[in-house]
Write a protein that holds these residues in place. Structure first.
Motif, PDB file in Angstrom:
ATOM      1  N   GLY A  97      -7.302  69.388 -55.858  1.00 26.02           N
ATOM      2  CA  GLY A  97      -7.993  69.495 -55.848  1.00 26.02           C
ATOM      3  C   GLY A  97      -8.853  70.544 -57.025  1.00 26.02           C
ATOM      4  O   GLY A  97      -8.108  71.203 -57.483  1.00 26.02           O
ATOM      5  N   ARG A  98      -9.506  70.954 -57.178  1.00 24.00           N
ATOM      6  CA  ARG A  98     -10.550  72.084 -57.683  1.00 24.00           C
ATOM      7  C   ARG A  98     -10.050  73.715 -57.248  1.00 24.00           C
ATOM      8  O   ARG A  98      -9.546  74.469 -57.760  1.00 24.00           O
ATOM      9  CB  ARG A  98     -12.142  71.727 -58.028  1.00 24.00           C
ATOM     10  N   GLU A 149      -1.734  60.475 -55.120  1.00 25.79           N
ATOM     11  CA  GLU A 149      -1.695  61.548 -55.592  1.00 25.79           C
ATOM     12  C   GLU A 149      -0.143  61.792 -56.232  1.00 25.79           C
ATOM     13  O   GLU A 149       0.731  61.128 -55.204  1.00 25.79           O
ATOM     14  CB  GLU A 149      -2.527  62.445 -55.277  1.00 25.79           C
ATOM     15  N   GLY A 189      -7.860  74.205 -54.540  1.00 23.48           N
ATOM     16  CA  GLY A 189      -6.115  74.029 -54.177  1.00 23.48           C
ATOM     17  C   GLY A 189      -5.850  74.135 -56.084  1.00 23.48           C
ATOM     18  O   GLY A 189      -4.903  75.011 -56.011  1.00 23.48           O
ATOM     19  N   GLN A 190      -6.386  73.884 -56.837  1.00 25.38           N
ATOM     20  CA  GLN A 190      -5.887  74.142 -58.619  1.00 25.38           C
ATOM     21  C   GLN A 190      -5.936  75.985 -58.911  1.00 25.38           C
ATOM     22  O   GLN A 190      -4.853  76.243 -59.007  1.00 25.38           O
ATOM     23  CB  GLN A 190      -5.888  73.329 -59.233  1.00 25.38           C
ATOM     24  N   GLY A 210      -4.191  70.071 -50.387  1.00 22.27           N
ATOM     25  CA  GLY A 210      -4.951  69.475 -51.638  1.00 22.27           C
ATOM     26  C   GLY A 210      -4.634  70.217 -53.138  1.00 22.27           C
ATOM     27  O   GLY A 210      -6.030  70.331 -53.595  1.00 22.27           O
TER      28      GLY A 210
END
Length: 69
Positions: A12-13, A39, A15-16, A9
């Protein structure tokens, strides 16, 4: 020797955040960042751009740890 990790993921926040933190620490080597089917890798991914994938099995073959937050 760095710990080879895959981050599930990646867009995602969390994941980033995990990708950024792991990418800046020499104790870790990000060998894969998974994406959902719809994505695409971010255009500003820099050195990690080639690590984005839809194929979890492919990146797990080279990993020691999967982080699925």
């Amino acid at each position: 020797m760095s710990l080879k990790i895959v981050i599930a993921g990646g867009l995602g926040r969390m994941g980033q955040t995990l990708t950024e933190l792991a990418g800046s620490d020499s104790a870790f080597s990000v060998v894969g960042i998974t994406l959902a089917e719809e994505e695409v890798a971010p255009s500003g991914a820099g050195l990690l751009a080639s690590n984005y994938t839809h194929d979890l099995d492919e990146v797990l073959a080279n990993a020691q740890v999967l982080i699925d937050f």
